[in-house]
Design a protein around this motif. Structure first.
Motif, mmCIF file in Angstrom:
data_model
loop_
_atom_site.group_PDB
_atom_site.id
_atom_site.type_symbol
_atom_site.label_atom_id
_atom_site.label_comp_id
_atom_site.label_asym_id
_atom_site.label_seq_id
_atom_site.Cartn_x
_atom_site.Cartn_y
_atom_site.Cartn_z
ATOM 1 N N LYS A 51 9.098 0.663 6.221
ATOM 2 C CA LYS A 51 8.494 0.373 4.915
ATOM 3 C C LYS A 51 6.991 0.163 5.055
ATOM 4 C CE LYS A 51 8.732 -0.318 0.503
ATOM 5 N NZ LYS A 51 9.015 0.775 -0.401
ATOM 6 N N ALA A 54 5.422 3.546 5.270
ATOM 7 C CA ALA A 54 5.465 4.225 3.977
ATOM 8 C C ALA A 54 4.411 3.671 3.022
ATOM 9 C CB ALA A 54 6.854 4.100 3.364
ATOM 10 N N ILE A 55 4.291 2.367 2.947
ATOM 11 C CA ILE A 55 3.301 1.745 2.050
ATOM 12 C C ILE A 55 1.894 2.090 2.509
ATOM 13 C CG2 ILE A 55 2.310 -0.445 1.281
ATOM 14 C CD1 ILE A 55 5.146 -1.592 1.263
ATOM 15 N N LYS A 57 0.789 4.651 4.104
ATOM 16 C CA LYS A 57 0.438 6.052 3.879
ATOM 17 C C LYS A 57 0.350 6.415 2.403
ATOM 18 C CE LYS A 57 2.063 7.866 8.220
ATOM 19 N NZ LYS A 57 2.938 8.820 8.899
ATOM 20 N N SER A 58 1.150 5.780 1.557
ATOM 21 C CA SER A 58 1.226 6.208 0.163
ATOM 22 C C SER A 58 0.367 5.405 -0.802
ATOM 23 C CB SER A 58 2.680 6.170 -0.313
ATOM 24 O OG SER A 58 3.119 4.825 -0.404
ATOM 25 N N LYS A 59 -0.057 4.231 -0.428
ATOM 26 C CA LYS A 59 -0.778 3.360 -1.360
ATOM 27 C C LYS A 59 -2.186 3.072 -0.870
ATOM 28 C CE LYS A 59 2.784 2.842 -3.986
ATOM 29 N NZ LYS A 59 2.851 3.467 -5.276
ATOM 30 N N ASP A 60 -3.078 2.886 -1.829
ATOM 31 C CA ASP A 60 -4.434 2.458 -1.518
ATOM 32 C C ASP A 60 -4.427 0.939 -1.453
ATOM 33 O OD1 ASP A 60 -7.116 1.982 -1.249
ATOM 34 O OD2 ASP A 60 -7.678 2.865 -3.176
ATOM 35 N N LYS A 72 7.038 -4.402 -3.939
ATOM 36 C CA LYS A 72 7.526 -3.221 -3.217
ATOM 37 C C LYS A 72 8.380 -3.622 -2.018
ATOM 38 C CE LYS A 72 4.125 -0.064 -4.832
ATOM 39 N NZ LYS A 72 5.072 0.454 -5.802
#
Length: 78
Positions: A51, A54-55, A57-60, A72
């Motif tokens: 997780k 994932a966070i 890489k995907s979120k600013d 999240k």
């Protein structure tokens, strides 16, 4: 050092983290959103690694609020 405890829920971690940060702020310490989010990511144990990746890489992390960030993590926990 702040670390997640065995059997501790995301809500428990959030309460403890917020309590510590609020005390530091009352002493005059300032934090950027990104700094707080990175600290949270850093202190989660290995079971959270997928997780965390994932966070990251995907979120600013500069715009994501700490509350949204913990939300999240709670989604993942459920």
């Amino acid at each position: 050092m702040f670390r997640t405890q065995k059997g501790e829920t995301v809500v428990d971690v959030q309460k403890r983290f917020t309590h510590i940060v609020n005390h530091l702020i009352s002493l005059g310490k300032t934090f950027e959103r990104e700094e707080l989010n990175i600290k949270i990511l850093k202190y989660l144990n290995r079971s959270w690694q997928p997780k965390v990746t994932a966070i990251s890489k995907s979120k600013d992390l500069t715009t994501l609020t700490t509350t949204s960030f913990f939300g999240k993590l709670r989604e993942h926990e459920l």
